[in-house]
Write a protein that holds these residues in place. Structure first.
Motif, PDB file in Angstrom:
ATOM      1  N   GLY A 185       0.803  -1.207   0.000  1.00  0.00           N
ATOM      2  CA  GLY A 185       0.000   0.000   0.000  1.00  0.00           C
ATOM      3  C   GLY A 185       0.837   1.259   0.000  1.00  0.00           C
ATOM      4  N   LEU A 186       0.181   2.354   0.335  1.00  0.00           N
ATOM      5  CA  LEU A 186       0.776   3.683   0.268  1.00  0.00           C
ATOM      6  C   LEU A 186       0.791   4.346   1.638  1.00  0.00           C
ATOM      7  N   LEU A 187       1.875   5.034   1.939  1.00  0.00           N
ATOM      8  CA  LEU A 187       1.933   5.920   3.096  1.00  0.00           C
ATOM      9  C   LEU A 187       2.009   7.329   2.525  1.00  0.00           C
ATOM     10  N   ILE A 188       0.930   8.089   2.682  1.00  0.00           N
ATOM     11  CA  ILE A 188       0.796   9.384   2.002  1.00  0.00           C
ATOM     12  C   ILE A 188       0.931  10.523   3.011  1.00  0.00           C
ATOM     13  N   SER A 189       1.793  11.473   2.692  1.00  0.00           N
ATOM     14  CA  SER A 189       2.032  12.623   3.571  1.00  0.00           C
ATOM     15  C   SER A 189       0.801  13.509   3.639  1.00  0.00           C
ATOM     16  N   LEU A 190       0.306  13.735   4.845  1.00  0.00           N
ATOM     17  CA  LEU A 190      -0.821  14.630   5.086  1.00  0.00           C
ATOM     18  C   LEU A 190      -0.495  15.384   6.373  1.00  0.00           C
ATOM     19  N   HIS A 191      -0.079  16.638   6.246  1.00  0.00           N
ATOM     20  CA  HIS A 191       0.515  17.350   7.372  1.00  0.00           C
ATOM     21  C   HIS A 191      -0.430  18.308   8.074  1.00  0.00           C
ATOM     22  N   GLY A 192      -1.716  18.101   7.917  1.00  0.00           N
ATOM     23  CA  GLY A 192      -2.694  18.918   8.613  1.00  0.00           C
ATOM     24  C   GLY A 192      -4.073  18.710   8.028  1.00  0.00           C
ATOM     25  N   PRO A 193      -5.102  19.227   8.709  1.00  0.00           N
ATOM     26  CA  PRO A 193      -6.487  19.018   8.274  1.00  0.00           C
ATOM     27  C   PRO A 193      -6.976  20.031   7.260  1.00  0.00           C
ATOM     28  N   ASP A 194      -6.125  20.995   6.889  1.00  0.00           N
ATOM     29  CA  ASP A 194      -6.549  22.043   5.961  1.00  0.00           C
ATOM     30  C   ASP A 194      -5.359  22.487   5.117  1.00  0.00           C
ATOM     31  N   ALA A 195      -5.650  23.272   4.091  1.00  0.00           N
ATOM     32  CA  ALA A 195      -4.608  23.689   3.156  1.00  0.00           C
ATOM     33  C   ALA A 195      -3.534  24.536   3.843  1.00  0.00           C
ATOM     34  N   ALA A 196      -3.938  25.451   4.708  1.00  0.00           N
ATOM     35  CA  ALA A 196      -2.966  26.347   5.337  1.00  0.00           C
ATOM     36  C   ALA A 196      -1.929  25.569   6.142  1.00  0.00           C
ATOM     37  N   THR A 197      -2.387  24.601   6.918  1.00  0.00           N
ATOM     38  CA  THR A 197      -1.467  23.843   7.768  1.00  0.00           C
ATOM     39  C   THR A 197      -0.597  22.901   6.938  1.00  0.00           C
ATOM     40  N   HIS A 198      -1.220  22.164   6.041  1.00  0.00           N
ATOM     41  CA  HIS A 198      -0.474  21.219   5.195  1.00  0.00           C
ATOM     42  C   HIS A 198       0.575  21.947   4.365  1.00  0.00           C
ATOM     43  N   GLU A 199       0.192  23.059   3.777  1.00  0.00           N
ATOM     44  CA  GLU A 199       1.096  23.760   2.861  1.00  0.00           C
ATOM     45  C   GLU A 199       2.143  24.593   3.586  1.00  0.00           C
ATOM     46  N   ALA A 200       1.950  24.820   4.899  1.00  0.00           N
ATOM     47  CA  ALA A 200       3.021  25.432   5.688  1.00  0.00           C
ATOM     48  C   ALA A 200       4.230  24.506   5.731  1.00  0.00           C
ATOM     49  N   PHE A 201       3.986  23.208   5.536  1.00  0.00           N
ATOM     50  CA  PHE A 201       5.078  22.234   5.522  1.00  0.00           C
ATOM     51  C   PHE A 201       5.540  21.933   4.096  1.00  0.00           C
ATOM     52  N   THR A 202       4.607  21.738   3.167  1.00  0.00           N
ATOM     53  CA  THR A 202       4.999  21.332   1.809  1.00  0.00           C
ATOM     54  C   THR A 202       5.590  22.479   1.004  1.00  0.00           C
ATOM     55  N   GLY A 203       5.190  23.726   1.322  1.00  0.00           N
ATOM     56  CA  GLY A 203       5.718  24.874   0.603  1.00  0.00           C
ATOM     57  C   GLY A 203       5.168  25.059  -0.797  1.00  0.00           C
ATOM     58  N   VAL A 204       4.083  24.346  -1.143  1.00  0.00           N
ATOM     59  CA  VAL A 204       3.528  24.425  -2.498  1.00  0.00           C
ATOM     60  C   VAL A 204       2.037  24.745  -2.425  1.00  0.00           C
ATOM     61  N   PRO A 205       1.620  25.931  -2.865  1.00  0.00           N
ATOM     62  CA  PRO A 205       0.181  26.243  -2.897  1.00  0.00           C
ATOM     63  C   PRO A 205      -0.558  25.235  -3.777  1.00  0.00           C
ATOM     64  N   GLY A 206      -1.702  24.796  -3.291  1.00  0.00           N
ATOM     65  CA  GLY A 206      -2.511  23.843  -4.047  1.00  0.00           C
ATOM     66  C   GLY A 206      -2.160  22.391  -3.792  1.00  0.00           C
ATOM     67  N   SER A 207      -1.086  22.132  -3.053  1.00  0.00           N
ATOM     68  CA  SER A 207      -0.667  20.742  -2.832  1.00  0.00           C
ATOM     69  C   SER A 207      -1.657  19.977  -1.951  1.00  0.00           C
ATOM     70  N   PHE A 208      -2.321  20.670  -1.032  1.00  0.00           N
ATOM     71  CA  PHE A 208      -3.281  19.994  -0.154  1.00  0.00           C
ATOM     72  C   PHE A 208      -4.429  19.409  -0.961  1.00  0.00           C
ATOM     73  N   ALA A 209      -5.033  20.218  -1.814  1.00  0.00           N
ATOM     74  CA  ALA A 209      -6.178  19.748  -2.610  1.00  0.00           C
ATOM     75  C   ALA A 209      -5.771  18.583  -3.504  1.00  0.00           C
ATOM     76  N   GLU A 210      -4.594  18.656  -4.091  1.00  0.00           N
ATOM     77  CA  GLU A 210      -4.137  17.588  -4.978  1.00  0.00           C
ATOM     78  C   GLU A 210      -3.925  16.289  -4.206  1.00  0.00           C
ATOM     79  N   THR A 211      -3.313  16.405  -3.037  1.00  0.00           N
ATOM     80  CA  THR A 211      -3.078  15.220  -2.211  1.00  0.00           C
ATOM     81  C   THR A 211      -4.390  14.585  -1.767  1.00  0.00           C
ATOM     82  N   VAL A 212      -5.334  15.395  -1.334  1.00  0.00           N
ATOM     83  CA  VAL A 212      -6.625  14.879  -0.870  1.00  0.00           C
ATOM     84  C   VAL A 212      -7.346  14.142  -1.990  1.00  0.00           C
TER      85      VAL A 212
END
Length: 443
Positions: free
Chosen positions: A149-176
């Motif tokens: 299976g897959l272990l997928i990085s998800l660094h928060g429950p919303d775009a602001a928190t997740h993207e504070a770590f990934t550094g890429v706008p829009g990455s949260f929506a794409e990951t979800v």
């Protein structure tokens, strides 16, 4: 672990629920089982393959050593070269973790997966799920029966928190979106959260989102890296995180720790790392390191054999990096002396979270099981340095010498009551520990 056998009328199926049994192989090491120290194996049973330095996220706290220099990195191994190495590992490696960078960005990702499938080596993919061709990635993995299976990085429950770590706008929506696609494709999906000062208060909400997306559990990872990045929560905040994770586990929520938190920092269900004892990392150019977080190059597979590297000076030095006080600790077999990688990255002699003296241990845990249950092994057994090892993916347990005769009967032919009558209470306790770790299921 103490197992108490109960009769059928008192049996409650919810008592069989275990945490680890639900998991794909997602932790940073082959974890110790029931407080037994894992010896240094003659060769590693688990390998991290860092397929490529390329990544489409820009995480400031990326654990990959080459993250800050990706644009200057030489070309990584080709698909053919990775297949050559995989063929060499096949006789002794039980589990592979495909990582990077972003492993799916390797131009020959599909061929590498096919090679693992051809050699019948189980594997998991550590990914950010930002795939340029999601259908191709998912078709490739679904076509490989050995994919755990897959272990997928998800660094928060919303775009602001997740993207504070990934550094890429829009990455949260794409990951979800791609988590949903992977779940819909029938793959085993776990979410991975690196705990930082940005998200330490959002463990429960991130778990809720993960479950809404259909993943089967959330892995909470302590952040490992240089202190200068100022990403780690402070000690008080991290203790709150540990307490929250433990409270959720008590409530039977599918959540776990993914890397080591010293027990003297705060008692928890975290287990120690055995990197360098049963697992190792291979970088995008074929060099071996004891752990994917550290810059220690132990050798080069294009010049040396894995066996030579595994027993070489760098690996011996790594294994010796355990504080003397830890080896005398009552929970050393569980904790393994904290995180050596964090000690190196922080420039300290030991894991900065280690605190002495160790607090009084908690009472022994109990498991209440119906006496008519029949245990069925999920492991393979092999001898290594005169010890009998039980291996399931990246987990390893040592079979007590007094119970070797029991192992062939862990095929559903005996009930727990019959095991108790033939082998004693210690055998039932041991089987319970194996079940809790997912090395045994019930029939």
């Amino acid at each position: 672990m103490k197992v108490i056998l109960i009769d059928k009328f008192a049996f409650n199926r919810s008592q069989l629920t275990t945490q680890k049994g639900l998991y794909l192989s997602d932790c940073d090491c082959a974890c110790p089982i029931d407080g037994v120290i894992v010896p240094v194996l003659s060769l590693p049973i688990t390998l991290y393959l860092e397929l490529t330095p390329a990544c489409n996220n820009r995480c400031p706290g990326c654990s990959n050593l080459y993250a800050a220099e990706r644009s200057f990195c030489p070309p990584s191994l080709t698909g053919d070269q990775w297949q050559t190495l995989i063929a060499q590992f096949a006789p002794h490696v039980h589990h592979i973790k495909l990582t990077g960078g972003e492993p799916t960005l390797h131009p020959n990702f599909g061929a590498i997966v096919s090679a693992l499938n051809a050699h019948n080596i189980s594997f998991a993919v550590f990914t950010n799920a930002r795939w340029s061709d999601p259908e191709c990635v998912l078709d490739t993995l679904c076509a490989a029966p050995v994919c755990d299976g897959l272990l997928i990085s998800l660094h928060g429950p919303d775009a602001a928190t997740h993207e504070a770590f990934t550094g890429v706008p829009g990455s949260f929506a794409e990951t979800v979106v791609n988590i949903r696609r992977a779940v819909a494709a029938g793959l085993n999906v776990a979410a991975s959260l690196v705990v930082t000062r940005h998200n330490w208060e959002q463990i429960e909400t991130t778990l809720s989102l993960s479950l809404d997306l259909g993943v089967n559990h959330l892995v909470c990872n302590r952040w490992i890296g240089t202190p200068q990045l100022n990403l780690a929560p402070d000690p008080a905040q991290l203790r709150e995180v540990v307490a929250k994770v433990e409270a959720l586990r008590v409530a039977k929520k599918p959540i776990r720790f993914g890397n080591c938190i010293p027990q003297c920092f705060k008692l928890s269900s975290s287990t120690g790392c055995t990197a360098g004892a049963s697992s190792a990392t291979i970088d995008p150019w074929g060099r071996v390191r004891p752990c994917n977080h550290v810059p220690l190059i132990a050798g080069d597979l294009w010049i040396q054999s894995l066996e030579e590297i595994w027993h070489g000076e760098v690996m011996r030095h790594w294994r010796d990096m355990v504080p003397d006080a830890c080896t005398a600790c009552p929970v050393f077999a569980t904790c393994h002396g904290g995180c050596r990688a964090q000690a190196l990255l922080a420039g300290t002699e030991q894991d900065p979270l280690i605190e002495m003296p160790f607090p009084l241990p908690t009472p022994e845990s109990e498991m209440r099981l119906w006496s008519g249950l029949r245990p069925v092994a999920q492991f393979t057994s092999c001898e290594d340095q005169e010890q009998l090892l039980l291996i399931h993916k990246s987990q390893v347990a040592i079979a007590p010498a007094t119970l070797h005769a029991l192992i062939p009967s862990l095929d559903g032919s005996l009930t727990l009551q019959q095991i108790q009558q033939s082998y004693g209470d210690a055998a039932v306790d041991w089987v319970g520990s194996l079940a809790q770790a997912g090395l045994v299921i019930w029939e």
